[in-house]
Design a protein around this motif. Structure first.
Motif, PDB file in Angstrom:
ATOM      1  N   PRO A 117       0.808  -1.227   0.000  1.00 21.05           N
ATOM      2  CA  PRO A 117       0.000   0.000   0.000  1.00 21.05           C
ATOM      3  C   PRO A 117       0.843   1.281   0.000  1.00 21.05           C
ATOM      4  N   LYS A 118       1.940   1.286   0.745  1.00 25.11           N
ATOM      5  CA  LYS A 118       2.799   2.480   0.763  1.00 25.11           C
ATOM      6  C   LYS A 118       3.406   2.730  -0.624  1.00 25.11           C
ATOM      7  N   LEU A 119       3.913   1.652  -1.246  1.00 23.13           N
ATOM      8  CA  LEU A 119       4.527   1.815  -2.570  1.00 23.13           C
ATOM      9  C   LEU A 119       3.496   2.329  -3.571  1.00 23.13           C
ATOM     10  N   GLU A 120       2.258   1.830  -3.453  1.00 24.99           N
ATOM     11  CA  GLU A 120       1.191   2.313  -4.354  1.00 24.99           C
ATOM     12  C   GLU A 120       1.023   3.818  -4.194  1.00 24.99           C
ATOM     13  N   GLY A 121       1.106   4.284  -2.958  1.00 24.02           N
ATOM     14  CA  GLY A 121       1.020   5.724  -2.699  1.00 24.02           C
ATOM     15  C   GLY A 121       2.210   6.466  -3.295  1.00 24.02           C
ATOM     16  N   PHE A 122       3.426   5.926  -3.075  1.00 24.60           N
ATOM     17  CA  PHE A 122       4.640   6.563  -3.617  1.00 24.60           C
ATOM     18  C   PHE A 122       4.551   6.677  -5.140  1.00 24.60           C
ATOM     19  N   LEU A 123       4.013   5.615  -5.762  1.00 24.38           N
ATOM     20  CA  LEU A 123       3.978   5.568  -7.228  1.00 24.38           C
ATOM     21  C   LEU A 123       3.113   6.675  -7.812  1.00 24.38           C
ATOM     22  N   GLU A 124       2.112   7.105  -7.053  1.00 20.39           N
ATOM     23  CA  GLU A 124       1.224   8.168  -7.554  1.00 20.39           C
ATOM     24  C   GLU A 124       1.995   9.475  -7.771  1.00 20.39           C
ATOM     25  N   ASP A 125       3.093   9.655  -7.010  1.00 21.80           N
ATOM     26  CA  ASP A 125       3.856  10.902  -7.126  1.00 21.80           C
ATOM     27  C   ASP A 125       4.995  10.809  -8.137  1.00 21.80           C
ATOM     28  N   CYS A 126       5.129   9.656  -8.807  1.00 22.83           N
ATOM     29  CA  CYS A 126       6.298   9.452  -9.670  1.00 22.83           C
ATOM     30  C   CYS A 126       5.891   9.133 -11.095  1.00 22.83           C
ATOM     31  N   GLU A 138       7.029  -9.725  -5.027  1.00 16.40           N
ATOM     32  CA  GLU A 138       5.955  -8.840  -4.578  1.00 16.40           C
ATOM     33  C   GLU A 138       6.096  -7.457  -5.229  1.00 16.40           C
ATOM     34  N   VAL A 139       7.323  -6.915  -5.181  1.00 14.07           N
ATOM     35  CA  VAL A 139       7.574  -5.588  -5.760  1.00 14.07           C
ATOM     36  C   VAL A 139       7.500  -5.658  -7.278  1.00 14.07           C
ATOM     37  N   ASP A 140       8.141  -6.679  -7.873  1.00 13.35           N
ATOM     38  CA  ASP A 140       8.115  -6.813  -9.341  1.00 13.35           C
ATOM     39  C   ASP A 140       6.681  -6.866  -9.855  1.00 13.35           C
ATOM     40  N   ASN A 141       5.832  -7.653  -9.171  1.00 14.29           N
ATOM     41  CA  ASN A 141       4.430  -7.787  -9.609  1.00 14.29           C
ATOM     42  C   ASN A 141       3.702  -6.461  -9.535  1.00 14.29           C
ATOM     43  N   LEU A 142       3.952  -5.719  -8.456  1.00 13.41           N
ATOM     44  CA  LEU A 142       3.294  -4.417  -8.313  1.00 13.41           C
ATOM     45  C   LEU A 142       3.686  -3.496  -9.473  1.00 13.41           C
ATOM     46  N   ILE A 143       4.978  -3.461  -9.795  1.00 10.44           N
ATOM     47  CA  ILE A 143       5.443  -2.567 -10.860  1.00 10.44           C
ATOM     48  C   ILE A 143       4.902  -3.024 -12.216  1.00 10.44           C
ATOM     49  N   ASN A 144       4.866  -4.342 -12.419  1.00 12.82           N
ATOM     50  CA  ASN A 144       4.322  -4.858 -13.687  1.00 12.82           C
ATOM     51  C   ASN A 144       2.844  -4.526 -13.848  1.00 12.82           C
ATOM     52  N   ARG A 145       2.116  -4.468 -12.721  1.00 14.06           N
ATOM     53  CA  ARG A 145       0.687  -4.119 -12.757  1.00 14.06           C
ATOM     54  C   ARG A 145       0.495  -2.642 -13.100  1.00 14.06           C
ATOM     55  N   THR A 146       1.508  -1.822 -12.741  1.00 12.53           N
ATOM     56  CA  THR A 146       1.385  -0.381 -12.943  1.00 12.53           C
ATOM     57  C   THR A 146       1.845  -0.056 -14.357  1.00 12.53           C
ATOM     58  N   LEU A 147       0.939  -0.222 -15.303  1.00 17.02           N
ATOM     59  CA  LEU A 147       1.316  -0.251 -16.719  1.00 17.02           C
ATOM     60  C   LEU A 147       1.868   1.076 -17.225  1.00 17.02           C
ATOM     61  N   THR A 148       1.495   2.159 -16.583  1.00 18.79           N
ATOM     62  CA  THR A 148       1.881   3.472 -17.110  1.00 18.79           C
ATOM     63  C   THR A 148       3.310   3.850 -16.740  1.00 18.79           C
ATOM     64  N   ILE A 149       3.967   3.034 -15.952  1.00 22.64           N
ATOM     65  CA  ILE A 149       5.264   3.443 -15.417  1.00 22.64           C
ATOM     66  C   ILE A 149       6.410   2.755 -16.166  1.00 22.64           C
ATOM     67  N   SER A 150       7.471   3.493 -16.458  1.00 22.47           N
ATOM     68  CA  SER A 150       8.631   2.872 -17.109  1.00 22.47           C
ATOM     69  C   SER A 150       9.669   2.520 -16.043  1.00 22.47           C
ATOM     70  N   THR A 151      10.394   1.433 -16.278  1.00 24.28           N
ATOM     71  CA  THR A 151      11.323   0.914 -15.271  1.00 24.28           C
ATOM     72  C   THR A 151      12.753   0.915 -15.801  1.00 24.28           C
ATOM     73  N   THR A 152      13.679   1.410 -14.979  1.00 20.48           N
ATOM     74  CA  THR A 152      15.104   1.416 -15.322  1.00 20.48           C
ATOM     75  C   THR A 152      15.864   0.686 -14.220  1.00 20.48           C
TER      76      THR A 152
END
Ligand SMILES: [Mn+2]
Length: 431
Positions: A117-126, A138-152
């Motif tokens: 839940p905290k990471l979901e909140g952080f992601l809204e600001d990034c 757990e983290v990889d899945n969350l980021i993969n679900r967040t389709l609009t975000i690019s990962t480096t």
């Protein structure tokens, strides 16, 4: 109980340097290394993630480090195992979020229970994420679900920083080198014909433990032909009279590795053919150390080693070809049959440290503050069906490895107290 390896200022400096290279609209996420099960509820010994240790000094299990730019400042957060009396009764005391914030170089600490839940909140600001993947599903899945975000992957930025050791890191590595040197001396002294490889391993690793240290990679103790197996770790054979033993063993202090290889006759006396190979490898090693100068290419170390080795193999009648054929067009000539690995590697929080120069990576130019190993070797396994060489060299394996700091005034051998001349070794083995 856990404590920081260095003063907080060391980590703050690293964080500032690293964050200055990140875009301000990114969320940094560095998960801990996963723990691995050996069987049932027994785990393999846990080793903290080197990037997490580098940035925060945190080396307890299961943490996730994050950072983001908020209101003009980079904020570092750590998600850690929460205080929990029942869990602590079984697994050990936990530092807890309050102590983590007051004693570690972080701005906020949260319970791992609140991670997603905290990471979901952080992601809204990034707008993007800098994430080291494949550590936390757990983290990889969350980021993969967040389709609009690019990962480096941020590791290449960190790797470039980690290559240059600070004075505090160099001091730590000197201590690590000193312990490993002492361990090799003790093993030389303990040697006799008929000793088992595991007895020498016990001398070395027992010493590491007695100093509050531990191995930085599984020790290699190979007598006779076993020394010709580059990653031999069974260490369970008797070492016979007349055989050499090759010992590749190092320790770590606060995560900082040492890595030493020495080769000695188990009975204390080199035979003539053993001396010939030993001297050749030692000459190659000294030529390679001499090449560890600011501005030299990474490849120049391998060139220095292979020049001496190729020439020596011809002189000893092991190679019956021209020097050009022995070296080869791309340093891939006949000498590779007997010296089949690289001349060295970076050393630091990982024994095969980040920074390049391994495999097909060309490696960087050498600069002050880099620490690397120099470790030429020659191997004449009696079992080798793919090569021929004079019988007198059969079963001989020699590798000599030191840890080198590059400085403005030339190479500094951190492992200089570990004996390596023929005379020094003959005087110390069994005594
Ligand atoms: Mn090594």
């Amino acid at each position: 109980m856990a404590k920081l390896a260095f003063p907080i200022s060391e980590y703050i400096q690293r964080q500032r340097n690293f964050y200055s290279k990140l875009p301000k609209d990114t969320l940094l996420i560095i998960p801990a290394n996963p723990s691995a099960i050996r069987s049932n509820d027994v785990h393999y010994p846990y080793r903290a993630n080197s990037y997490q240790m580098y940035l925060s000094g945190w080396n307890s299990e299961g943490a996730v480090l994050t950072a983001q730019y908020i209101d003009g400042n980079w904020m570092t957060s750590l998600f850690i195992q929460p205080k929990d009396v029942t869990m602590e009764i079984w697994e050990g005391r936990r530092i807890g979020t309050e102590r983590a914030v007051s004693e570690w170089p972080i701005d906020e600490a949260y319970s791992l229970n609140d991670l997603i839940p905290k990471l979901e909140g952080f992601l809204e600001d990034c707008k993007q994420v800098h994430l080291i993947q494949n550590l936390s599903s757990e983290v990889d899945n969350l980021i993969n679900r967040t389709l609009t975000i690019s990962t480096t992957d941020p590791s290449s930025i960190l790797d470039e920083m980690r290559v240059y050791k600070s004075n505090l890191e160099i001091n730590m590595m000197k201590q690590s080198a000193e312990l490993a040197s002492n361990a090799h001396v003790l093993a030389m002294q303990a040697s006799y014909s008929g000793i088992n490889e595991f007895e020498l391993q016990a001398v070395i690793e027992g010493y590491f433990i007695s100093k509050g240290s531990q191995w930085s990679y599984p020790s290699i103790v190979g007598g006779g032909d076993n020394g010709t197996i580059l990653h031999y770790t069974q260490n369970n054979c008797l070492i016979e009279d007349g055989d050499l033993v090759l010992v590749d063993a190092g320790c770590e202090i606060e995560g900082y590795a040492s890595d030493i290889t020495r080769t000695w006759p188990v009975n204390g006396k080199f035979t003539e053919p053993q001396k010939e190979i030993y001297d050749l490898v030692l000459n190659a090693q000294e030529a390679t150390i001499a090449a560890c100068q600011i501005g030299n290419s990474w490849e120049s170390m391998h060139e220095a080693a292979s020049d001496v080795i190729a020439r020596g193999l011809i002189d000893l009648g092991i190679l019956n070809c021209s020097f050009e054929e022995a070296i080869g067009k791309n340093r891939d000539g006949e000498f590779r049959k007997f010296f089949m690995h690289g001349a060295g590697h970076f050393l630091g929080l990982d024994v095969h440290d980040v920074g390049g120069g391994r495999g097909t990576d060309p490696g960087p130019e050498l600069q002050a503050g880099m620490v690397l190993t120099v470790e030429p070797g020659l191997y004449f396994g009696s079992w080798r069906s793919d090569v021929t060489f004079p019988q007198k060299y059969s079963k001989i394996a020699v590798r000599i490895e030191d840890d080198i700091l590059i400085t403005k005034t030339g190479p500094v051998v951190l492992t200089k107290n570990c004996p390596k001349t023929l005379e020094e070794i003959e005087n110390i083995v069994g005594n």
